[in-house]
Motif scaffolding. Structure first.
Motif, PDB file in Angstrom:
ATOM      1  N   VAL A  52      53.950 -39.774  95.977  1.00 51.16           N
ATOM      2  CA  VAL A  52      54.829 -40.285  97.038  1.00 51.16           C
ATOM      3  C   VAL A  52      56.252 -39.772  96.866  1.00 51.16           C
ATOM      4  CG1 VAL A  52      55.813 -42.371  98.043  1.00 51.16           C
ATOM      5  CG2 VAL A  52      53.398 -42.333  97.372  1.00 51.16           C
ATOM      6  N   ARG A  53      56.746 -39.792  95.641  1.00 53.67           N
ATOM      7  CA  ARG A  53      58.113 -39.334  95.397  1.00 53.67           C
ATOM      8  C   ARG A  53      58.268 -37.852  95.702  1.00 53.67           C
ATOM      9  NH1 ARG A  53      58.978 -42.406  89.562  1.00 53.67           N
ATOM     10  NH2 ARG A  53      59.061 -44.554  90.402  1.00 53.67           N
ATOM     11  N   LEU A  54      57.291 -37.049  95.291  1.00 54.27           N
ATOM     12  CA  LEU A  54      57.369 -35.609  95.525  1.00 54.27           C
ATOM     13  C   LEU A  54      57.234 -35.292  97.017  1.00 54.27           C
ATOM     14  CD1 LEU A  54      57.637 -32.874  94.158  1.00 54.27           C
ATOM     15  CD2 LEU A  54      55.147 -32.794  93.934  1.00 54.27           C
ATOM     16  N   ALA A  55      56.372 -36.022  97.703  1.00 55.74           N
ATOM     17  CA  ALA A  55      56.225 -35.820  99.147  1.00 55.74           C
ATOM     18  C   ALA A  55      57.534 -36.124  99.869  1.00 55.74           C
ATOM     19  CB  ALA A  55      55.099 -36.706  99.686  1.00 55.74           C
ATOM     20  N   ARG A  56      58.193 -37.197  99.468  1.00 50.82           N
ATOM     21  CA  ARG A  56      59.470 -37.550 100.070  1.00 50.82           C
ATOM     22  C   ARG A  56      60.543 -36.525  99.710  1.00 50.82           C
ATOM     23  NH1 ARG A  56      61.177 -39.554 104.307  1.00 50.82           N
ATOM     24  NH2 ARG A  56      59.508 -41.119 104.093  1.00 50.82           N
ATOM     25  N   TRP A  57      60.504 -36.020  98.491  1.00 50.20           N
ATOM     26  CA  TRP A  57      61.486 -35.019  98.041  1.00 50.20           C
ATOM     27  C   TRP A  57      61.384 -33.762  98.887  1.00 50.20           C
ATOM     28  CZ3 TRP A  57      61.754 -30.065  96.126  1.00 50.20           C
ATOM     29  CH2 TRP A  57      62.936 -29.714  95.456  1.00 50.20           C
ATOM     30  N   PHE A  58      60.173 -33.286  99.118  1.00 56.15           N
ATOM     31  CA  PHE A  58      59.984 -32.096  99.950  1.00 56.15           C
ATOM     32  C   PHE A  58      60.443 -32.353 101.382  1.00 56.15           C
ATOM     33  CE2 PHE A  58      56.689 -30.457  96.870  1.00 56.15           C
ATOM     34  CZ  PHE A  58      57.328 -29.249  96.614  1.00 56.15           C
ATOM     35  N   HIS A  59      60.076 -33.504 101.911  1.00 55.99           N
ATOM     36  CA  HIS A  59      60.395 -33.805 103.303  1.00 55.99           C
ATOM     37  C   HIS A  59      61.907 -33.890 103.528  1.00 55.99           C
ATOM     38  CE1 HIS A  59      59.381 -35.198 107.322  1.00 55.99           C
ATOM     39  NE2 HIS A  59      60.313 -36.133 107.197  1.00 55.99           N
ATOM     40  N   ASP A  60      62.608 -34.489 102.588  1.00 60.25           N
ATOM     41  CA  ASP A  60      64.062 -34.653 102.741  1.00 60.25           C
ATOM     42  C   ASP A  60      64.806 -33.333 102.650  1.00 60.25           C
ATOM     43  OD1 ASP A  60      63.695 -37.353 103.040  1.00 60.25           O
ATOM     44  OD2 ASP A  60      64.211 -37.858 100.961  1.00 60.25           O
ATOM     45  N   ARG A  61      64.203 -32.309 102.051  1.00 57.83           N
ATOM     46  CA  ARG A  61      64.883 -31.020 101.848  1.00 57.83           C
ATOM     47  C   ARG A  61      64.326 -29.916 102.732  1.00 57.83           C
ATOM     48  NH1 ARG A  61      65.210 -34.253  97.876  1.00 57.83           N
ATOM     49  NH2 ARG A  61      66.953 -34.266  96.385  1.00 57.83           N
ATOM     50  N   ALA A  62      63.604 -30.289 103.765  1.00 57.42           N
ATOM     51  CA  ALA A  62      63.029 -29.293 104.665  1.00 57.42           C
ATOM     52  C   ALA A  62      64.104 -28.572 105.456  1.00 57.42           C
ATOM     53  CB  ALA A  62      62.047 -29.977 105.617  1.00 57.42           C
ATOM     54  N   THR A  63      63.931 -27.264 105.613  1.00 49.53           N
ATOM     55  CA  THR A  63      64.845 -26.447 106.420  1.00 49.53           C
ATOM     56  C   THR A  63      64.022 -25.685 107.450  1.00 49.53           C
ATOM     57  OG1 THR A  63      64.686 -24.546 104.921  1.00 49.53           O
ATOM     58  CG2 THR A  63      66.423 -26.171 104.475  1.00 49.53           C
ATOM     59  N   PRO A  64      64.608 -25.356 108.607  1.00 48.88           N
ATOM     60  CA  PRO A  64      63.848 -24.669 109.665  1.00 48.88           C
ATOM     61  C   PRO A  64      63.236 -23.343 109.202  1.00 48.88           C
ATOM     62  CG  PRO A  64      65.893 -25.535 110.544  1.00 48.88           C
ATOM     63  CD  PRO A  64      65.964 -25.734 109.061  1.00 48.88           C
ATOM     64  N   GLY A  65      64.017 -22.540 108.465  1.00 45.75           N
ATOM     65  CA  GLY A  65      63.515 -21.245 108.025  1.00 45.75           C
ATOM     66  C   GLY A  65      62.336 -21.355 107.076  1.00 45.75           C
ATOM     67  N   PHE A  66      62.466 -22.237 106.089  1.00 39.52           N
ATOM     68  CA  PHE A  66      61.388 -22.392 105.114  1.00 39.52           C
ATOM     69  C   PHE A  66      60.174 -23.054 105.755  1.00 39.52           C
ATOM     70  CE2 PHE A  66      59.470 -24.000 101.082  1.00 39.52           C
ATOM     71  CZ  PHE A  66      59.381 -22.769 100.444  1.00 39.52           C
TER      72      PHE A  66
END
Length: 249
Positions: free
Chosen positions: A59-73
């Motif tokens: 859950v923590r890692l999923a939230r970490w990825f989601h919070d740092r999402a960028t359009p290009g990546f």
């Protein structure tokens, strides 16, 4: 009697470690990989079912990825995930099968025709056994309605790239080339796994279990076909091409 038992044990171990013979080193290595991968999958599956520590990390890692999402990546990860989708894996598997057929690598062709679709069916069955819900976000990057555990994309990538790596390793004799092939296959599987986690459709445990599942299934397929090939050779059945015989030795 002790001497006789010791002698039998030595002969048994020598036969299991011999690169020749229908029950030799290939079977020993295949079973070892199968047991190791199955054990890893079992440990992860048990932790997921019992809600162990790994589910909190999920859950923590999923939230970490989601919070740092960028359009290009996000665009890059969507490309990776769609390229390695079930449809994409079927196309790549078909192309690999055609390549094996054109090279007259008949035993590798059998492995491909069994491992790729069979791995997909196995993954669907496991999803329905565990019925784990996918990560949930208010503003998801990608939404899917199917079950989460284990990751189908990662399992398919493990089987497909693992199969290709196994074939190429058998053809390349330089150890640097073999290491490069293995690392490239591992990198591709990791990239697919990363895309699934980044896009918020799988947890870490989903992709780890899927990689173990794919490795176990591939070990079963390659070991079974290799044993079949060696039995045919032992019986003097050489009707298939010499290319196929050389590739699986």
């Amino acid at each position: 009697m002790l001497t006789t038992a010791s002698s039998r044990l030595r002969r048994f171990l020598a036969a299991r470690l011999s690169p020749e013979g229908e029950m030799g080193l290939h079977l020993t290595v295949g079973l070892a990989l199968l047991l190791a991968a199955a054990w890893i999958f079992g440990v992860i599956a048990e932790d997921v079912v019992t809600g162990d520590t790994i589910t909190l990390v999920d859950v923590r890692l999923a939230r970490w990825f989601h919070d740092r999402a960028t359009p290009g990546f996000t665009r890059a990860m969507l490309f990776v995930t769609h390229w390695n989708s079930i449809a994409g894996s079927c196309v790549m598997g078909a192309l690999l099968a055609v390549w094996f057929w054109r090279r007259r690598a008949h035993y590798w062709l059998i492995v491909c025709l069994v491992a790729v679709p069979g791995g997909m069916v196995l993954n669907v069955a496991l999803k329905h056994v565990f019925q784990r819900a996918r990560p949930s976000f208010d503003d998801p990057l990608l939404s899917l309605l199917t079950y989460s555990f284990p990751s189908g994309h990662t399992a398919a990538a493990t089987v497909l790239y693992g199969l290709l790596a196994c074939y190429l390793v058998r053809r390349v004799h330089a150890w640097r080339g073999r290491v490069a092939i293995v690392l490239a296959a591992v990198a591709m599987v990791m990239l697919v796994a990363l895309s699934r986690m980044y896009l918020g459709v799988h947890y870490l445990s989903d992709v780890l279990a899927a990689a173990a599942e794919g490795a176990a299934w591939l070990a079963i397929c390659i070991t079974a076909v290799s044993t079949l090939h060696r039995r045919r050779l032992a019986r003097g059945e050489t009707s298939w091409s010499e290319h196929a015989a050389e590739d699986l030795r």
